[in-house]
Motif scaffolding. Structure first.
Motif, PDB file in Angstrom:
ATOM      1  N   TYR A  67      48.172 -64.543 -37.695  1.00 53.40           N
ATOM      2  CA  TYR A  67      47.664 -65.411 -38.763  1.00 53.40           C
ATOM      3  C   TYR A  67      46.380 -64.806 -39.338  1.00 53.40           C
ATOM      4  O   TYR A  67      45.272 -65.288 -39.073  1.00 53.40           O
ATOM      5  N   PRO A  68      46.482 -63.760 -40.129  1.00 52.32           N
ATOM      6  CA  PRO A  68      45.280 -63.042 -40.574  1.00 52.32           C
ATOM      7  C   PRO A  68      44.382 -63.822 -41.537  1.00 52.32           C
ATOM      8  O   PRO A  68      43.194 -63.527 -41.638  1.00 52.32           O
ATOM      9  N   HIS A  69      44.903 -64.821 -42.232  1.00 54.31           N
ATOM     10  CA  HIS A  69      44.104 -65.516 -43.248  1.00 54.31           C
ATOM     11  C   HIS A  69      43.664 -66.907 -42.824  1.00 54.31           C
ATOM     12  O   HIS A  69      43.142 -67.654 -43.641  1.00 54.31           O
ATOM     13  N   ASP A  70      43.836 -67.257 -41.556  1.00 53.00           N
ATOM     14  CA  ASP A  70      43.447 -68.590 -41.108  1.00 53.00           C
ATOM     15  C   ASP A  70      41.939 -68.702 -40.923  1.00 53.00           C
ATOM     16  O   ASP A  70      41.240 -67.717 -40.664  1.00 53.00           O
ATOM     17  N   PHE A  71      41.462 -69.934 -41.026  1.00 51.32           N
ATOM     18  CA  PHE A  71      40.061 -70.226 -40.791  1.00 51.32           C
ATOM     19  C   PHE A  71      39.816 -70.329 -39.284  1.00 51.32           C
ATOM     20  O   PHE A  71      40.749 -70.509 -38.495  1.00 51.32           O
ATOM     21  N   GLN A  72      38.537 -70.279 -38.901  1.00 50.18           N
ATOM     22  CA  GLN A  72      38.200 -70.353 -37.480  1.00 50.18           C
ATOM     23  C   GLN A  72      38.587 -71.689 -36.871  1.00 50.18           C
ATOM     24  O   GLN A  72      39.022 -71.751 -35.725  1.00 50.18           O
ATOM     25  N   TYR A  73      38.449 -72.776 -37.618  1.00 49.43           N
ATOM     26  CA  TYR A  73      38.803 -74.077 -37.055  1.00 49.43           C
ATOM     27  C   TYR A  73      40.301 -74.169 -36.791  1.00 49.43           C
ATOM     28  O   TYR A  73      40.741 -74.836 -35.842  1.00 49.43           O
ATOM     29  N   GLN A  74      41.111 -73.475 -37.593  1.00 52.41           N
ATOM     30  CA  GLN A  74      42.555 -73.468 -37.354  1.00 52.41           C
ATOM     31  C   GLN A  74      42.888 -72.682 -36.077  1.00 52.41           C
ATOM     32  O   GLN A  74      43.759 -73.091 -35.300  1.00 52.41           O
ATOM     33  N   ARG A  75      42.185 -71.575 -35.873  1.00 51.75           N
ATOM     34  CA  ARG A  75      42.381 -70.810 -34.638  1.00 51.75           C
ATOM     35  C   ARG A  75      41.940 -71.641 -33.426  1.00 51.75           C
ATOM     36  O   ARG A  75      42.581 -71.605 -32.372  1.00 51.75           O
ATOM     37  N   ALA A  76      40.854 -72.371 -33.591  1.00 51.23           N
ATOM     38  CA  ALA A  76      40.341 -73.186 -32.490  1.00 51.23           C
ATOM     39  C   ALA A  76      41.357 -74.254 -32.079  1.00 51.23           C
ATOM     40  O   ALA A  76      41.562 -74.495 -30.888  1.00 51.23           O
TER      41      ALA A  76
END
Length: 100
Positions: A67-76
């Protein structure tokens, strides 16, 4: 921020000249406990002795790859951790992503 070594040596020299811990602490506006710690170990610590606990490097790298374009909160959310944990892991790995 730590006190420089030359300052620590100056205070310890005063102790060797006969000054007490309380007198040195009052004069230099320090805690007597700090001065006692300096007497045991003069050099300040420069590194932390812990490893990241929750996020492994391979998990973060795989998530960035998937997921190269996701935001940090989405990764969290995906990795079940905090945004600051993601931020520190990305910084540790040298990954800086700019949004388009």
């Amino acid at each position: 921020m730590t006190y420089p070594v030359h300052f620590r040596k100056k205070i310890l020299a005063k102790l060797e000249q006969g000054m007490t811990f309380q007198e040195a602490a009052a004069k230099f506006e320090l805690s007597p406990t700090t001065i006692q710690r300096w007497k045991k170990k003069l050099e300040p610590k420069t590194t932390h002795d812990y490893k990241p606990r929750k996020l492994h490097d391979d998990l973060i790298l795989q998530d960035v790859k998937d997921y190269p374009h996701d935001f940090q909160y989405q990764r969290a959310i995906r990795l079940n951790c905090s945004k600051s944990g993601i931020q520190k892991a990305l910084k540790r790995l040298g990954i800086a992503q700019k949004k388009k």
